[in-house]
Structure formats: C-alpha cells, structure tokens
Design a protein around this motif. Structure first.
Motif, mmCIF file in Angstrom:
data_model
loop_
_atom_site.group_PDB
_atom_site.id
_atom_site.type_symbol
_atom_site.label_atom_id
_atom_site.label_comp_id
_atom_site.label_asym_id
_atom_site.label_seq_id
_atom_site.Cartn_x
_atom_site.Cartn_y
_atom_site.Cartn_z
ATOM 1 N N TRP A 83 0.760 -1.263 0.057
ATOM 2 C CA TRP A 83 0.108 -0.079 0.116
ATOM 3 C C TRP A 83 0.864 1.101 0.119
ATOM 4 C CZ3 TRP A 83 -4.763 -0.448 -1.491
ATOM 5 C CH2 TRP A 83 -5.438 -1.712 -1.273
ATOM 6 N N LYS A 84 2.106 1.001 0.465
ATOM 7 C CA LYS A 84 2.894 2.082 0.503
ATOM 8 C C LYS A 84 3.291 2.704 -0.713
ATOM 9 C CE LYS A 84 5.596 5.130 3.190
ATOM 10 N NZ LYS A 84 5.323 6.009 4.129
ATOM 11 N N ALA A 135 1.696 1.977 -3.564
ATOM 12 C CA ALA A 135 0.491 1.970 -4.556
ATOM 13 C C ALA A 135 0.371 3.136 -5.332
ATOM 14 C CB ALA A 135 -0.661 1.649 -3.648
ATOM 15 N N HIS A 136 0.425 4.356 -4.456
ATOM 16 C CA HIS A 136 0.035 5.502 -5.140
ATOM 17 C C HIS A 136 1.189 5.858 -6.125
ATOM 18 C CE1 HIS A 136 2.342 7.035 -1.767
ATOM 19 N NE2 HIS A 136 2.855 8.058 -2.633
ATOM 20 N N GLU A 172 0.026 6.857 -14.814
ATOM 21 C CA GLU A 172 -0.751 7.734 -15.282
ATOM 22 C C GLU A 172 0.146 8.819 -16.056
ATOM 23 O OE1 GLU A 172 -2.866 9.893 -12.122
ATOM 24 O OE2 GLU A 172 -4.430 8.278 -12.242
ATOM 25 N N VAL A 191 0.156 -5.594 2.033
ATOM 26 C CA VAL A 191 0.035 -5.613 0.598
ATOM 27 C C VAL A 191 -1.372 -5.383 -0.091
ATOM 28 C CG1 VAL A 191 0.681 -7.635 -1.008
ATOM 29 C CG2 VAL A 191 1.972 -7.351 1.020
ATOM 30 N N LEU A 196 -5.784 -1.270 -8.572
ATOM 31 C CA LEU A 196 -5.203 -0.235 -8.677
ATOM 32 C C LEU A 196 -5.176 0.377 -10.274
ATOM 33 C CD1 LEU A 196 -2.112 -0.538 -6.729
ATOM 34 C CD2 LEU A 196 -4.106 0.217 -5.495
#
Lengths: 160, 206
Positions: B128-129, B131-132, B139, B166, B173
């Motif tokens: 999750w850390k 993910a962005h 993008e 995780v 995503l």
C-alpha cells in the motif's frame, strides 16, 4: 573491561540515576535495565553522558496483552558493550517520552514502533507513518489486530 | 555554360478513356474512394493529386481503417516496458532481457522513463505504501498503454494476500491486460505473456 550488571549498577548509582527498577543479567549484553517510564528523559541523558552509551541501535515495542514493553538497545563505543533499557507501559494508553533529543537515531525507530505496535512517543519531532501509507488506521503488530480478508482491508490510496 | 533551359511544358493530358489491360477492358471503379483514380494521376501532377486523394480517403474512411492498423502494427511490435523492478520477479524480468532469452528480438525494449513507455510490467509485491507511486507511474505513460501483472503477488497478492501491508492484486489499482502465474515465473513465461499481449492488441485493434 568489566561488563556485568554490578558494574552498570555501580555506575548508575554513582551518576545518581533515578527511576531504575532492576538491573538484570542479559545474554549478549552487559545488562538489562528496567526503568520507570516517567523518568525516561533523565535516564537517557545519564546513559549517554555518564555511562558513555553514545549509540542507539534500535527501539522496539512488544505487546504482552496485559502490558506493553518498550526496549532500547544501546552501544558504547568506548567500552565495546551493549546494554538494554526496558520499560513496561500501560496497556490502555502506552506512551513514553521520546529519545530523539538524546539519540537522533531514535527518530525513525520510534516512528516504526508507534506505527506497528501503537506506542505513542511524547514530544516526538516527527511522528508520521514510516512503513505504511498516510491515513493507515491500524497498528498491525498489536495482538488484537486480526488479519483481514482482502475485501475487508480498505486502505485509502492517496494520489500524489 | 549555356543558360538553364526553360522547363519543358508538361505533356498534354491524355484523353480519359477506358483502361485496357491484357485481358481486356478493366472495370472502372467509380464509387470506392480507396482506389485513386488512375486517370486523375495521369492528367495532373502527382503530389497535389495524391494529397487530394488521401484527404478524400481520410474524410471518407476516417482514422479507423487507415491509420489505426498502422499504429496497431507498429505499437504491438515495439512494446516498451517500464524499467521498474519491485521484488524477486524483477530478477526474472532482468534475465528475460539478458543474453540468454533476449526479449529485444520481439521489439521489447525497457525504458527508464514512463513517458517513453507503453507497457507497465508489475513484477513483484505491491504494498500500500508504493501503491500511489505505481498509479502515478501508470498515469504518466502516454496512451495507448497496457499492464502485465507478473507473478502471483501482482496477480492476487500471492502468499501475502491477507497481510496488513500488501495490495491483494494490482488490478485493484490499474487495469491489467495479461496475468502471468508463477512464483516467480520463468523468463519464458514472461516472453509468452508479452506475445499474448501482442496477440491481444492485434485482436482488439487498439
């Protein structure tokens, strides 16, 4: 160089340390010093300045269900020995004074201990998430934490 | 040296008439604008006539029939994956581009900037850390773009599916086109996945 609990106890007494509850032998280290969490800040200064433990190797937290334990692993470069500081914390709201002003390396270790175990470090300069994304609402190394099914674990992913 | 001779005048346009081939008179196609009328080309200069004919074709048939197949052919044969390694699958990813498996023979060349890429190969455990950051990389890639989930972790979280940190599958995503199983998949499996993606792109006509 003497490196046994009696030596540490004698040095602590000479330095006039307060809040020391017990000095026990510990395998691999000179001693394990149990202390009261209220006297943490003064005791950190004593260990760094009077006893010469200039390096903080790690900070960790353990959830023992009825209590929390926080421990510090210190290294003295002059006398080549480790010592372990250990304090028992309240199970409801575990908190202790930060060691960051004494040892700057405590900063990230305390962030990790806060994030994973949920121990709050008072007056910490920068108590943010370290390993988990911002806004993560769990302390996953607490005993009460249950593993989630993937559908239940809603983590808000922030786009930056 | 003598002066440059004036340009010879263009030969007079031949009189339009039916084109006679070896087998006889050819049918004159009048309604299908995809055929450039031979008489037009004969009677006038080539470039303006070709330009006119091409724009007429584009106007009639649009991009879909003329430009898209060319881009599709070129795109699917030169997939540029992002040179981004997450975990142990990245080792197999690297091996696939090494001398033994040599994925570059399929036109697959890893690039270091997402702006130059059209393929994101997620090769490893996504936390999750990160993910962005994965979403940001995706993008930044220009369209059209595709995603391959390589290995069990990227496909569905793998052994860490219920772990606290995780992402259980990267398709939570970004949209995924091809999933590759394995822990880690061998370089042959990655090559197979890339070839399947090429077939998929051809099938979709993107």
């Amino acid at each position: 160089m003497e490196s046994n609990p009696e030596d540490i106890r004698a040095q602590l007494t000479a330095a006039g340390a307060v809040g020391v509850l017990a000095v026990e032998p510990f395998d691999g280290a000179a001693a394990r010093v149990k202390f009261a969490p209220e006297s943490a800040a003064a005791l950190f200064q004593v260990f760094r300045d009077a006893l010469g433990f200039t390096h903080l190797s790690t900070v960790g937290g353990i959830d023992w269900v009825t209590r929390y334990e926080v421990f510090y692993l210190l290294w003295s470069d002059a006398t080549k020995r480790y010592v372990i500081l250990s304090a028992d914390l309240d199970a409801k709201t575990p908190h202790i004074e930060t060691a960051s002003p004494t040892w700057p390396s405590a900063n990230w270790h305390e962030r990790e201990a806060w994030e994973l175990v949920g121990i709050h470090f008072d007056h910490h300069p920068d108590l943010r998430h370290l390993l988990m994304p911002d806004g993560y609402q769990f302390h996953p190394l607490q005993r009460a934490f249950k593993l989630h099914e993937p559908e239940e674990l809603e983590v808000k992913v922030r786009h930056v | 040296m003598s002066a440059v001779a004036p340009a010879a005048p263009l030969p007079a346009a031949p009189k339009p008439g039916p084109v006679v081939g070896p087998g006889g008179e050819l049918p004159v196609v009048t309604n299908d604008v995809t055929f450039v009328e031979i008489e037009t080309l004969r009677s006038r200069e080539f470039l303006p006539a070709a330009k006119e004919a091409l724009s007429a074709m584009l106007k009639e048939q649009g991009e879909s029939k003329l430009i898209r197949p060319v881009f599709n052919w070129a795109g699917r044969n030169s997939l540029f994956p992002l040179h981004w390694g997450l975990a142990c699958c990245a080792i197999e990813f690297a091996a696939a581009f090494g001398a033994r498996w040599d994925a570059e023979r399929f036109g697959v060349v890893p690039r270091s900037s997402p702006r130059q890429c059209d393929l994101l190969i997620v090769n490893g455990t996504v936390t999750w850390k990160v993910a962005h950051k994965l979403i940001a990389l995706y993008e930044q890639m220009p369209e059209p773009k595709w995603v391959i989930a390589m290995g069990n972790c990227a496909t569905g979280g793998g052994p860490f599916r219920t772990a606290y940190s995780v992402v259980p599958g990267v398709d939570k995503l970004v949209p995924v086109d091809v999933y590759i199983a394995g822990c880690p998949p061998r370089p042959e499996a990655l090559l197979d996945g890339i070839l399947r993606l090429e077939a998929l792109i051809r099938e979709r006509g993107e």
